[in-house]
Design an enzyme around this catalytic site. Structure first.
Site, PDB file in Angstrom:
ATOM      1  N   GLU A  31       7.219 -15.374 -10.645  1.00  0.00           N
ATOM      2  CA  GLU A  31       6.526 -14.171 -10.189  1.00  0.00           C
ATOM      3  C   GLU A  31       6.156 -13.230 -11.322  1.00  0.00           C
ATOM      4  OE1 GLU A  31       8.672 -11.786  -7.316  1.00  0.00           O
ATOM      5  OE2 GLU A  31      10.561 -12.177  -8.302  1.00  0.00           O
TER       6      GLU A  31
ATOM      7  N   TRP B 173      -2.908  -2.583  -1.667  1.00  0.00           N
ATOM      8  CA  TRP B 173      -2.637  -4.014  -1.819  1.00  0.00           C
ATOM      9  C   TRP B 173      -3.540  -4.679  -0.792  1.00  0.00           C
ATOM     10  CZ3 TRP B 173      -0.817  -8.193   1.046  1.00  0.00           C
ATOM     11  CH2 TRP B 173      -0.397  -9.297   0.304  1.00  0.00           C
TER      12      TRP B 173
ATOM     13  N   ASN C 186      -2.046   2.218   5.679  1.00  0.00           N
ATOM     14  CA  ASN C 186      -1.171   1.146   5.230  1.00  0.00           C
ATOM     15  C   ASN C 186      -0.864   0.330   6.475  1.00  0.00           C
ATOM     16  OD1 ASN C 186       0.962  -0.391   4.318  1.00  0.00           O
ATOM     17  ND2 ASN C 186       2.361   1.330   3.985  1.00  0.00           N
ATOM     18  N   GLY C 187      -1.083  -0.981   6.439  1.00  0.00           N
ATOM     19  CA  GLY C 187      -0.819  -1.816   7.615  1.00  0.00           C
ATOM     20  C   GLY C 187      -2.017  -2.692   7.921  1.00  0.00           C
TER      21      GLY C 187
ATOM     22  N   HIS D  66      16.089 -38.241  -7.617  1.00  0.00           N
ATOM     23  CA  HIS D  66      15.370 -38.653  -6.407  1.00  0.00           C
ATOM     24  C   HIS D  66      13.897 -38.264  -6.483  1.00  0.00           C
ATOM     25  CE1 HIS D  66      19.070 -39.927  -4.555  1.00  0.00           C
ATOM     26  NE2 HIS D  66      19.623 -38.770  -4.907  1.00  0.00           N
TER      27      HIS D  66
ATOM     28  N   GLU E 124      16.463 -18.930  -7.291  1.00  0.00           N
ATOM     29  CA  GLU E 124      16.171 -17.523  -7.612  1.00  0.00           C
ATOM     30  C   GLU E 124      15.684 -17.402  -9.060  1.00  0.00           C
ATOM     31  OE1 GLU E 124      15.634 -14.954  -6.069  1.00  0.00           O
ATOM     32  OE2 GLU E 124      16.028 -13.271  -7.399  1.00  0.00           O
TER      33      GLU E 124
ATOM     34  N   CYS F 176       0.851  -1.187   0.000  1.00  0.00           N
ATOM     35  CA  CYS F 176       0.000   0.000   0.000  1.00  0.00           C
ATOM     36  C   CYS F 176       0.888   1.238   0.000  1.00  0.00           C
ATOM     37  CB  CYS F 176      -0.948   0.087   1.194  1.00  0.00           C
ATOM     38  SG  CYS F 176      -2.116  -1.249   1.274  1.00  0.00           S
TER      39      CYS F 176
ATOM     40  N   LYS G  30       5.820  -4.775  -3.825  1.00  0.00           N
ATOM     41  CA  LYS G  30       7.159  -4.708  -3.248  1.00  0.00           C
ATOM     42  C   LYS G  30       7.020  -4.226  -1.809  1.00  0.00           C
ATOM     43  CE  LYS G  30      11.679  -3.657  -5.030  1.00  0.00           C
ATOM     44  NZ  LYS G  30      11.985  -4.984  -5.546  1.00  0.00           N
TER      45      LYS G  30
ATOM     46  N   ARG H  29       3.998  -0.665  -4.690  1.00  0.00           N
ATOM     47  CA  ARG H  29       3.635  -1.125  -3.350  1.00  0.00           C
ATOM     48  C   ARG H  29       2.258  -1.781  -3.302  1.00  0.00           C
ATOM     49  NH1 ARG H  29       6.892   1.412   0.515  1.00  0.00           N
ATOM     50  NH2 ARG H  29       5.402   0.843   2.115  1.00  0.00           N
TER      51      ARG H  29
ATOM     52  N   LYS I 225      12.076 -15.848 -10.080  1.00  0.00           N
ATOM     53  CA  LYS I 225      11.908 -14.727 -11.025  1.00  0.00           C
ATOM     54  C   LYS I 225      10.891 -15.104 -12.094  1.00  0.00           C
ATOM     55  CE  LYS I 225      13.237 -12.123  -9.222  1.00  0.00           C
ATOM     56  NZ  LYS I 225      13.904 -11.991  -8.002  1.00  0.00           N
TER      57      LYS I 225
END
Ligand code: F6R
Length: 615
Positions: A495, A74, A100-101, A511, A488, A2, A610, A27, A492
């Site tokens: 996402e 968000w 925000n929170g 395995h 990683e 947010c 983010k 955000r 990438k």
């Protein structure tokens, strides 16, 4: 998570708010809204989706004013709907609030408010806060700045959770009140105008003089000044900081996406991570921010690295780098698990938390838990004004500049560079000789050029991306320090292109994972010329024997991979402690170009944001 932008001054607030929201869109981008105060009334506009939708809504239904608050959401509590978009108002409809929170006790507070006759129009926790502030304001004897601040204070004393808020009230037209606990808020100081934002990038085009608010602080902004106090009622001191970067650092420049810009910045960002930190004379690294003497560092007998997502992958890579250079045992922990797992930490354990934003809630909680247990806990952060940077007992800044693309790229390679510096420093205190230290420094000084040469592989990687973009499933494999690089690479791809991808140590293939190999499932092997090269070749053969397509990342000059793999990307040769910094770059580019090929929104992937400031 947010974004909040607020403005009070003599200019039209709307362009400031919309431009700021666009810069904070990383955000969150589920919905957005503004509330503008003019001639004693507040007009609100909201839209589901991106800021562009809000701008369209405002074009159809214009608003203006010299005082305003705004928000990009968000979603945490309540679906992505117009009703749940911020700002939210109290029952008078004259108070508007963005948040925000997460208000953890919102259910209880909501029930109590309903009993007292309040009606709710959204499913958000934020609306509860708006009603609480509004109710406290209704009950105050006067209707001025002081009573609005007092009403905010009274409401915040009742809530459990995290907040960065901004409030306006039509009855107190010359004031915006902000407050924070656990969600960042920065005050921007202009000439007869003031700003509030979740991140300086939203306001740096207007001012570079800022005050980073601390937890439990309340600020009352007016055009001509501001006052900071605390939730408990006392006064609060403050420090004006100068933002080091300018507005151009938060623009895309010539690049179509922030992610591509940030990938291309890596020769400079790895250089900046090393700048002033290598001493050829002493053949070691200098990391003054650790706030530790050599004898304190000598006493460290175990290191714990904690982070989330990409920062966790960097920690895993750091484990290999630091252990091999310093011979100190290193363990990695998901920051999100750290405080619940209650891991035994011996006296001489040194803990690091790793976070680009420095605001990730889980990582901050890990820092606090480690400190609560009495451990010196250091931070590796990019955002210098962040909560983690301020609360840790010391640490190392990445100096990578603002990272806006939701998918982390340059911060990852900066973190790996810092782990190499740490390995050198700790190794030199123990067993690395002066000449070994000098050799390492000579190698590290070549790193920016090696990174630049690796980025030159871009068009080759783009062509490979086109070839495999329709795959539904991808496997990434590597050994030793390249195993976390495989993780990683898979992250990438997942996402930003939404292709299912997973990473494994190459030898784990047989395995179980080998069951996934088909003609349509590409496997990417990171197989540079190192001690386990031949082992990787055997694993590649196992995939080829089952007709699985293989893309390999190898070392320049290699000819063996070309004989057995479908596609080969050759990166410059580098020592084992630098090689992961190079091998991850083609994976960043591959994910980027596959996402572009699929028409995905690279910088704003679905459901993500983010800086994850909620648990
Ligand atoms: C992935 C990504 C996330 C972050 C994670 C931690 O590309 O960006 O996985 O790495 O949310 O963020 P920071 O480093 O800000 O703590």
């Amino acid at each position: 998570m947010c974004g909040i932008v607020a403005y009070i001054g003599s200019s039209n607030a709307l362009p400031v708010l919309l431009d700021g929201l666009r810069r904070l869109e990383y955000r969150g981008y589920d919905s957005a809204g503004v509330a503008l105060l003019q001639s004693g009334r507040i007009d609100v506009r909201k839209a589901v989706g991106r800021i562009a939708n809000l701008a369209e809504e405002i074009e159809k239904n214009p608003v203006s004013g010299q005082i305003g608050i705004s928000h990009t959401r968000w979603a945490t509590h309540g679906a992505v709907t117009r009703e749940n978009a911020h700002p939210h108002s109290d029952r008078s409809g004259r108070l508007h609030l963005v948040h925000n929170g997460v208000i953890e006790n919102y259910q209880t507070l909501r029930e109590q408010l309903i009993e007292r006759g309040h009606e709710f129009h959204s499913q958000t926790d934020t609306e509860v806060l708006a009603h609480l502030v509004g109710e406290a304001f209704e009950q105050s004897a006067t209707q001025d700045k002081g009573s609005l601040v007092e009403a905010v204070r009274s409401a915040l004393r009742q809530v459990i959770g995290t907040y960065g808020i901004s409030v306006v009230h039509a009855d107190v037209p010359g004031v915006i009140v902000g407050a924070r606990r656990g969600s960042p808020l920065v005050l921007g100081i202009g000439k007869d105008e003031h700003f509030l934002a979740s991140d300086v990038s939203a306001i740096v085009a207007h001012t570079r003089d800022v005050v980073y608010l601390n937890d439990y602080e309340i600020v009352a902004l007016q055009a001509e000044g501001f006052e900071i106090s605390t939730v408990s009622g006392g006064g609060a001191g403050f420090q004006i900081s100068r933002v080091e970067f300018d507005a151009s650092s938060v623009d895309k420049g010539k690049y179509p996406h922030y992610m591509l810009k940030e990938i291309h910045e890596q020769p400079n960002t790895v250089r900046d991570a090393m700048r002033g930190r290598l001493s050829l004379e002493e053949a070691t690294a200098k990391l003054g921010g650790l706030n530790m003497t050599n004898s304190e560092l000598r006493a460290v007998d175990r290191i714990v690295l904690a982070g989330c997502g990409t920062a966790f992958h960097s920690a895993m890579t750091g484990e290999y780098i630091i252990e091999s250079l310093s011979h100190i045992p290193v363990e990695c922990e998901f920051a999100s698990e750290f405080r619940y797992r209650n891991i035994p930490l011996q006296r001489d354990t040194l803990a690091f938390v790793i976070s680009q934003s420095g605001e990730t809630a889980d990582t901050l909680a890990a820092l606090r838990e480690s400190q609560r247990k009495g451990h010196r806990t250091l931070g590796i952060c990019n955002n210098v004004a962040s909560t983690i940077a301020r609360e840790s007992d010391g640490g190392v800044y990445m100096h990578a500049g603002p990272e806006i693309g939701v998918a982390a790229t340059k911060s990852f390679t900066s973190q790996l560079t810092i782990f190499t510096l740490l390995g050198l420093l700790l190794g030199r205190i123990r067993h690395l000789s002066h000449s070994e230290g000098r050799d390492m420094i000579a190698q590290m000084e070549k790193l920016p050029d090696l990174v630049a040469r690796t980025i030159e592989l871009e068009s080759q990687v783009a062509a490979i991306a086109k070839k495999y973009a329709q795959a539904k499933n991808f496997l990434f494999m590597g050994r030793q320090a390249h195993y976390p690089i495989a993780l990683e690479g898979a992250l990438k791809l997942k996402e930003i292109s939404y292709i299912s991808a997973s990473g494994y140590p190459s030898a784990e293939l047989k395995h179980g994972v080998i069951a996934l190999i088909t003609e349509d499932t590409p496997s990417l092997f990171i197989a540079p010329r190192d001690a386990v090269f031949e082992k990787n070749i055997s694993n590649i053969e196992e995939v080829k024997a089952r007709k699985g397509p293989v893309i390999a990342i190898g070392t320049e000059g290699d000819t063996a991979l070309k004989k057995i793999c479908d596609d080969v990307i050759l990166i410059p040769d580098a020592p084992h402690y630098l090689s992961p910094i190079l091998s991850v770059i083609p994976l960043q580019l591959l994910a980027y170009y596959i996402a572009v090929e699929l028409g995905c929104d690279v910088d704003k992937p679905r459901n993500l944001a983010k800086s994850v400031t909620v648990e």
